[in-house]
Design an enzyme around this catalytic site. Sequence first.
Site, PDB file in Angstrom:
ATOM      1  N   SER A 160     -19.638 -24.343  59.748  1.00  0.00           N
ATOM      2  CA  SER A 160     -20.126 -23.217  60.555  1.00  0.00           C
ATOM      3  C   SER A 160     -20.108 -23.553  62.040  1.00  0.00           C
ATOM      4  CB  SER A 160     -21.543 -22.857  60.138  1.00  0.00           C
ATOM      5  OG  SER A 160     -22.057 -21.872  61.019  1.00  0.00           O
ATOM      6  N   ALA A 161     -19.716 -22.565  62.844  1.00  0.00           N
ATOM      7  CA  ALA A 161     -19.754 -22.718  64.305  1.00  0.00           C
ATOM      8  C   ALA A 161     -21.192 -22.897  64.803  1.00  0.00           C
ATOM      9  CB  ALA A 161     -19.107 -21.511  64.972  1.00  0.00           C
ATOM     10  N   ASP A 162     -22.176 -22.588  63.951  1.00  0.00           N
ATOM     11  CA  ASP A 162     -23.581 -22.814  64.335  1.00  0.00           C
ATOM     12  C   ASP A 162     -23.812 -24.282  64.712  1.00  0.00           C
ATOM     13  OD1 ASP A 162     -23.951 -20.195  63.544  1.00  0.00           O
ATOM     14  OD2 ASP A 162     -25.236 -20.671  61.819  1.00  0.00           O
ATOM     15  N   LYS A 216     -19.408  -9.272  62.083  1.00  0.00           N
ATOM     16  CA  LYS A 216     -20.189 -10.495  62.277  1.00  0.00           C
ATOM     17  C   LYS A 216     -19.618 -11.211  63.510  1.00  0.00           C
ATOM     18  CE  LYS A 216     -20.690 -14.841  59.724  1.00  0.00           C
ATOM     19  NZ  LYS A 216     -20.562 -15.406  58.367  1.00  0.00           N
ATOM     20  N   LYS A 259     -29.277 -23.165  53.290  1.00  0.00           N
ATOM     21  CA  LYS A 259     -29.147 -22.823  51.878  1.00  0.00           C
ATOM     22  C   LYS A 259     -28.314 -23.836  51.125  1.00  0.00           C
ATOM     23  CE  LYS A 259     -29.999 -18.002  51.583  1.00  0.00           C
ATOM     24  NZ  LYS A 259     -29.660 -17.224  52.771  1.00  0.00           N
ATOM     25  N   ASP A 316     -14.370 -25.875  56.237  1.00  0.00           N
ATOM     26  CA  ASP A 316     -15.300 -24.799  56.589  1.00  0.00           C
ATOM     27  C   ASP A 316     -16.625 -25.383  57.060  1.00  0.00           C
ATOM     28  OD1 ASP A 316     -16.770 -22.527  56.935  1.00  0.00           O
ATOM     29  OD2 ASP A 316     -16.275 -21.640  54.988  1.00  0.00           O
ATOM     30  N   VAL A 356     -26.207 -17.194  64.275  1.00  0.00           N
ATOM     31  CA  VAL A 356     -27.037 -18.185  64.968  1.00  0.00           C
ATOM     32  C   VAL A 356     -26.306 -18.676  66.216  1.00  0.00           C
ATOM     33  CG1 VAL A 356     -27.983 -20.528  64.807  1.00  0.00           C
ATOM     34  CG2 VAL A 356     -28.352 -18.900  62.939  1.00  0.00           C
ATOM     35  N   GLU A 407     -31.908 -13.180  65.641  1.00  0.00           N
ATOM     36  CA  GLU A 407     -30.482 -12.858  65.437  1.00  0.00           C
ATOM     37  C   GLU A 407     -30.297 -11.518  64.730  1.00  0.00           C
ATOM     38  OE1 GLU A 407     -28.204 -14.123  62.172  1.00  0.00           O
ATOM     39  OE2 GLU A 407     -29.626 -15.670  61.562  1.00  0.00           O
TER      40      GLU A 407
HETATM   41  N1  PSU Z   1     -27.749 -18.396  56.258  1.00  0.00           N
HETATM   42  C1  PSU Z   1     -28.702 -17.618  55.740  1.00  0.00           C
HETATM   43  N2  PSU Z   1     -28.788 -16.315  56.119  1.00  0.00           N
HETATM   44  C2  PSU Z   1     -27.928 -15.774  57.034  1.00  0.00           C
HETATM   45  C3  PSU Z   1     -26.916 -16.634  57.612  1.00  0.00           C
HETATM   46  C4  PSU Z   1     -26.881 -17.924  57.190  1.00  0.00           C
HETATM   47  O1  PSU Z   1     -29.470 -18.073  54.930  1.00  0.00           O
HETATM   48  O2  PSU Z   1     -28.021 -14.578  57.359  1.00  0.00           O
HETATM   49  C5  PSU Z   1     -26.004 -16.083  58.662  1.00  0.00           C
HETATM   50  C6  PSU Z   1     -26.486 -16.549  60.043  1.00  0.00           C
HETATM   51  O3  PSU Z   1     -26.249 -15.517  60.980  1.00  0.00           O
HETATM   52  C7  PSU Z   1     -25.598 -17.736  60.339  1.00  0.00           C
HETATM   53  C8  PSU Z   1     -24.305 -17.281  59.703  1.00  0.00           C
HETATM   54  O4  PSU Z   1     -25.435 -18.010  61.706  1.00  0.00           O
HETATM   55  O5  PSU Z   1     -24.699 -16.637  58.504  1.00  0.00           O
HETATM   56  C9  PSU Z   1     -23.377 -18.442  59.421  1.00  0.00           C
HETATM   57  O6  PSU Z   1     -22.139 -17.924  59.001  1.00  0.00           O
HETATM   58  P1  PSU Z   1     -20.900 -18.924  58.842  1.00  0.00           P
HETATM   59  O7  PSU Z   1     -21.254 -19.795  57.694  1.00  0.00           O
HETATM   60  O8  PSU Z   1     -19.721 -18.019  58.577  1.00  0.00           O
HETATM   61  O9  PSU Z   1     -20.797 -19.670  60.141  1.00  0.00           O
HETATM   62 MN    MN Z   2     -17.316 -20.668  58.038  1.00  0.00          MN
END
Ligand code: PSU
Ligand code: MN
Length: 300
Positions: free
Chosen positions: A140-142, A86, A159, A138, A106, A24
Amino acid sequence: MAHLVISEEVRAALQDGRPVVALESTIIAHGMPFPRNIQTALLVEQTVRDAGAVPATCAILQGKLKAGLSEDEIEMLGKAGLHVPKASRRDLPYLVSQGKNGATTVAATMIVAHMAGIRIFATGGIGGVHRGAASTMDVSADLQELARTPVAVVSAGAKRILDLGLTLEYLETYGVPVLGYQTDEFPGFYSRHSGFGVDCRLDTPKEMADLLKVKWEMGLQGGVVIANPVPEQYQLDDVLLEKTILQALEEANQLGIRGKNITPFLLAKVESLTHGESLHTNIQLVLNNARLAAAIAVAF
Ligand code: PSU
Ligand code: MN
């Protein structure tokens, strides 16, 4: 596939049926400071090559979904850092139609990898359900992407800025297998431990590859989380980490940081509060994931 550009090297590898590992770019532009981000991205690619696979770092460049970047392109993303938006699933139509650049999360990297025909993807940590999600919603879309797109994501867990219990519940609900590589415990990114279990433990890349084959042969949609704990010697202290995360969350709250900005903010904050110690750990665990992903891609 419309709007997709696969590099020569990646295309040739896919045509010959050689192993390819997707990587990524949010981690490059938003996840680590310059210039370590560029050095790490290149070292991750080298690690994949040394393990016998071809790296395909993914990003959006001038409105093209790219699978496989040149060294110059990686450097450009690393230098531009936060100036590169992003890009998660919802951002792709805008960035592509406007001919813009984007650093793929991701979720977005899984989409690009799938379009290109790549099945295995290595990163640091996946996004998840945030602490306090019961009121902020909240998530994540992941996680939704893992539910729908057939790519296996090798990570060091997630994390502790997230609610790991809710993250695992969410993955269970959407039928996403969470596999522990040589571990029964879901790793907590900076630490090998989280107190939560995985669905099953597999000890070899071959068994991982077999599970992926079987899942997709049965027509079960969606991805798989492969959790690979950070090597023992690079772990951070759990108690110190929890204190640091609480401090970072408090600050984010005070500053009113929300939405797509919260993850990069917390990552940077934890890093500065640990005086860069967490960055060292972060780099080592990404390299470790790149090695495992390449071994699984070879076995697959
Ligand atoms: N967690 C990490 N390092 C990162 C990310 C997440 O430890 O760099 C990044 C990844 O690209 C992940 C994104 O897909 O943050 C998730 O962001 P959000 O929580 O806004 O969906
Ligand atoms: Mn989010």
